[in-house]
Structures are given as structure tokens and as C-alpha cells.
Design an enzyme around this catalytic site. Sequence first.
Site, short mmCIF file in Angstrom:
data_model
loop_
_atom_site.label_atom_id
_atom_site.label_comp_id
_atom_site.label_asym_id
_atom_site.label_seq_id
_atom_site.Cartn_x
_atom_site.Cartn_y
_atom_site.Cartn_z
NE ARG A 93 -8.79 2.37 10.42
CZ ARG A 93 -7.76 1.83 9.80
NH1 ARG A 93 -7.16 2.48 8.82
NH2 ARG A 93 -7.29 0.66 10.17
CB SER A 121 -0.94 -0.06 1.21
OG SER A 121 -1.95 0.91 1.11
CG HIS A 170 -5.70 -2.32 -0.07
ND1 HIS A 170 -4.69 -2.39 -1.00
CD2 HIS A 170 -5.23 -1.50 0.93
CE1 HIS A 170 -3.66 -1.64 -0.61
NE2 HIS A 170 -3.97 -1.10 0.56
CG ASP A 171 -7.87 -5.18 5.23
OD1 ASP A 171 -7.01 -4.29 5.30
OD2 ASP A 171 -8.85 -5.23 6.00
CG ASP A 230 -6.34 -3.86 -3.70
OD1 ASP A 230 -7.12 -2.91 -3.52
OD2 ASP A 230 -5.13 -3.81 -3.39
#
Length: 606
Positions: free
Chosen positions: A236, A166, A364-365, A331
Site C-alpha cells: 500500500r 483508474s 493520479h489521486d 498523473d
Amino acid sequence: MGEPSNEDLSSTDDVRTDAPLAYAKYVTFDQPLPLERGGELPEVRCCYETWGTLNNDASNAVLVCHAVSGDSHAARHDKDDQPGWWDGLIGPGLPIDTDRLFVVCPNVLGGCRGSTGPGDADPTSPDGKPYGAKFPRITIGDIVEAQKLLADHLGIRQWRAVVGGSLGGHQVLQWINRYPDAAKTCIAIATSPRLNSQALGFDVIARNAIQTDPHYAGGQYYDKDQRPDTGLAIARMLGHITYLSVEAMEAKFDPDRHDPRQIASQFEQRFSIGSYLAHQGQKFTTRFDANSYVTLSMAMDLFDLGGTRLKLMETFDEATCDFLLISFSSDWLFPPAQSREIVNALTALDKRVTYAEITTNAGHDAFLIAKDIATYGPLIRERLRDTETHPAVPSDITLNVDEESILEIIPAGSSVLDLGCGNGQLLAAIRDRHRTPGPPTTEHRLMGVEVAQENLLATAMRGIDVIDYDLNHGLPAFIDDQFDYVILNATLQAVENVVELLNEMLRVGRHAIISFPNFAYRQLRDHYVTHGRSPKAPGEFDFDWHNTPNRRFPTIADVRDLLGQLNVVIDEEVFWDVDQGQRIEPDNDPNLNADTAVIAFHRENR
């Protein structure tokens, strides 16, 4: 339902709260740090953690770069330590092996976990107030410059590898852009040469949420009773959604979407996902600074190595390292297409590069999730292998007859591109037959293209560069005459656009070799005529009509006719009756008597 469990509401990068950094080290650099967009920081403090032991010549150091909300605590130091955000990757015996490597992870400049950031006192302020919103606008380049000061302080002249995902991937790419010989290996995961417009849009909204919070106080909230926690929590929550995929969110929240977890929160909890996001947002405010979020998200948004292959080729032209790029299929924040942009530029430059798109529903995690680390971790282990003490000598190479024939055709020292390379055993056999010490040179370049993830990983584990690419899209990653030989082994019958791919092979390679099953083979004809059933080629092509991957059913006569239409010169032909274990001579009607053909050819004007 009561208070949610950690299992219910844990986040891959929220593995702990604001726990003390028990193993953190600090160094302050008194000299000013000039900033890329003007101005300077009078001094810079760097917080970092290390694992392993630096060897005598400082050649075993690995730099690990963290993402926006990360910090220096990448992994546990012992069993009693707090969890790290990359525990599955860094440690004794793990892919980044701290028994052999010296790992350094600094908190980024502009962060809030020990390194100089907006929460620190502004030396120019007469009353000693924190920088707050007056903290200079920094870039990824500035972050790298602070890390370079740390490297010099530790006596590290060249990193064994720079690794990050990232925003961490942005840092490693910037390292190589700014210092082309700074590392032997560049490992960039779930990243991009720049953010796409959609990702930029999410960051803009997140910063607006923070800066319009009534308690933001122009960024000088540090001495106030209330901080912009609502804005930071919303930022967040928004960011967290972008880290997941549709599939992951459906699996996690759909079964009980109308059964929210009751937690103390000012945020909506009508649905289960609402409780989850409220929990994540509130927890984040206990460990992160709103100004740092603004600073780092802006640095990421300003990052731009180029939006075209030509520009990216200029960016990496002087790089001396090898590259490993990893993306994840689901992602959508840093989509695989952006990694392929970098791969295409590196491939055109003839840089050593391996690229894998890992199939996962985690979004993406995925680069932080244990089961996905278990998939891509071996690629990193291979890239960081000590080639002097552990050379890549595969022991499981068993070539079939068409592969043996291809091996015989290719002269020693040739550069070879293998399309649909399978598990890489043919390339490994070519390499091992003409093994020379050290990494492959341009003249002896060996590379595979593969789309099946299992085969791609197997090829990479043999120490051979391979990129994840669909042959039905042609070969745009490669430039003209890049290889001596381009191989299409046992794949011709599965290709969507045969003519286009053959022309691409002849563009990229000075010579081409194809092998394919001959569907005019006597036994296949007899099977069709006698039994009235679709023909089934022997061996690996033995499929039923309803499950075959074959799109085409070529015969030797058909392929010869097509090559004639393409105005190629046939250099060599090898025919086999694999079923009978014998080679068929050209004058023995191979179109009838051979079940497998190998043909080498080149353009007539070469």
C-alpha cells in the site's frame, strides 16, 4: 509530535476504515461463471449499493465502477451515512444526479467487501477453507461478466452511462469492448488501454512484498493469529506514492520533512513522509485483504485492449455510445498520453468523443479530490444531461465579423472541425443554425480542438465534442477527408508550424477556412513608421511585443503567396476593416485597407 490528525494523514481513497456497509445489498448467482483464463467459479455473490430510483423502462441507470482499493460505498446515502469515495460526484443535484438517475456501484469480483473473493469459502474444499491463494486468476473481463449478471438481475438492458476511474476506467472500457451497445455513454477517467511497464513494475513489487511476507502462509492465513500485514502495508505504501505527484509530495512533506509524526509503527518514520506512509499502510491492513490485493492488481496488469491505434480502433469499432475521457496533467501512473491513445482511435472511427486533460498537481489521486472533481464534474453533468428536457441551446453567442463570415461560407449540413475553437461559440452557432433533433450524425459532425482548459470546458458545456490537443503537433488523431470543412479561426498567427498545419487541414478536410489579422493594415503600418513601435492589431490581438501569443505576423499578401505555393484553389475571400466596421472589397487593396481576412480554399485536385 503525537498522533497525526486525519487532516495530516488522510488519503483520498482511505476516507474511512472497515465501517459496516449499512446500505449494501447482496445477490448470489447460483450458475457457474466461466472465467476468461480458464476454469469457473461455481457461484458468484455480488455486493452492491444503489442511489436514486430506477424508472419504468430502466433507462436511467448509471454503473459506477471503483478502483483497486474501493468498494460499493461510492457516496453517502444520507447525512448520517459514512463518507463515500466519490461523494463530490454522486448525489442529489450533483453531476451524477441521483434525483434523476439510478446509480449502481458493485464491489468487484475478487474484492473483499461483500462480493465473491479469495476470503470466501472454496466450495471444492473438503474442509470449507477459504480460497486464499487458490482463488482463480480473474480478469477485468470476468469482473464485467459478474456486473452483467447484476445488470440482468436488476432488469437493466442498457446503462445510461458506465463511469469509472483508474481500475474502474478499465472496467468501463471493457464493458464497451465486450458489449458495444451496453451503454449510451462511456466515461473513463484517469485510465488507460493497458498499464505501462513502469506501472506494471510497481504492481510486481507490491505482490512480492505480500507473498514473501513470513505470515502469508501460502495464502491460507485466515485462521492464523498473524496475517501478512507487513507485506500488505508495504504494498500500500508503494502504491500510495504512485497516486501522488512530485508537486503534491513536495507541498505536503517538504515544509516539515525532518519533523516526523510519532505514531505506533514498525516502519521507519525518520521523515514526515515516512510517518505518513506508515499510517496509510497500517490503516489499509484494517480494511483490505492481502489476497484480494494480489488478485485485483494482477487483473489490472493483465488488462490489455491494445497498444496501437489500429488495435484500439478494432476494440471500439462497434461501439454505439458516446465517450468522455478525462486525464490529469500530473498523473504519471496513468499519464495523459495513454488517454490520448484511446481518443485518437475513437476520433479516427468518428465516434462522439470529448477529451480533457485537467491541469492539477494532485497526480493520479486527482479523480478523487474535491477541488478536481469540481473542475471535471461539469463535463460529466453535461454528458449525462437529459437532452430531451434540457437541450444545449447556448444563450451567450455573440459572433464577431470574421466568425459571421465563416458561418456564411459553410453550407448547411456540413461536418466541421474547428481548430483552436475557443469557447465553442462558432460551432454552437453552426449547430443551432441547422439544428436537427437527436445527436449529430457523421454527415453533420461538429468537433473542436482546444488546448486552453477554460475554453475546452466551455465548449464541452455547450454540448459540443472537443478534444484537448496541441495544434503544433499536427492532426494525427484525424483521418483523411474526415470533415467537409476544417476551420482555423484567429489562430494562424500563433501556430508554430504553419505549412504543416495547413497541409494537415487540407488532408483532414475537403475544404479549409482560415481567418487571421492582417499585419499590413494601414494603421499598423502607420503605428510602426510614425511611432517606431511594434504594431498591435486591433481587438483580441491587441498585445504588447513582450506578452503577445503571436508567433507570426502574417499579411494578406503573404498568406495568398503561401496558398499559391501549396497549390490550393481559393474559393472565397472576405476582408474586413473591423476598426471602421466595414467590409473591404477585393478590388480595394485589402492588404492595405483590411485588418482581418477570411479565406476559404481547397486542394486543386479535389
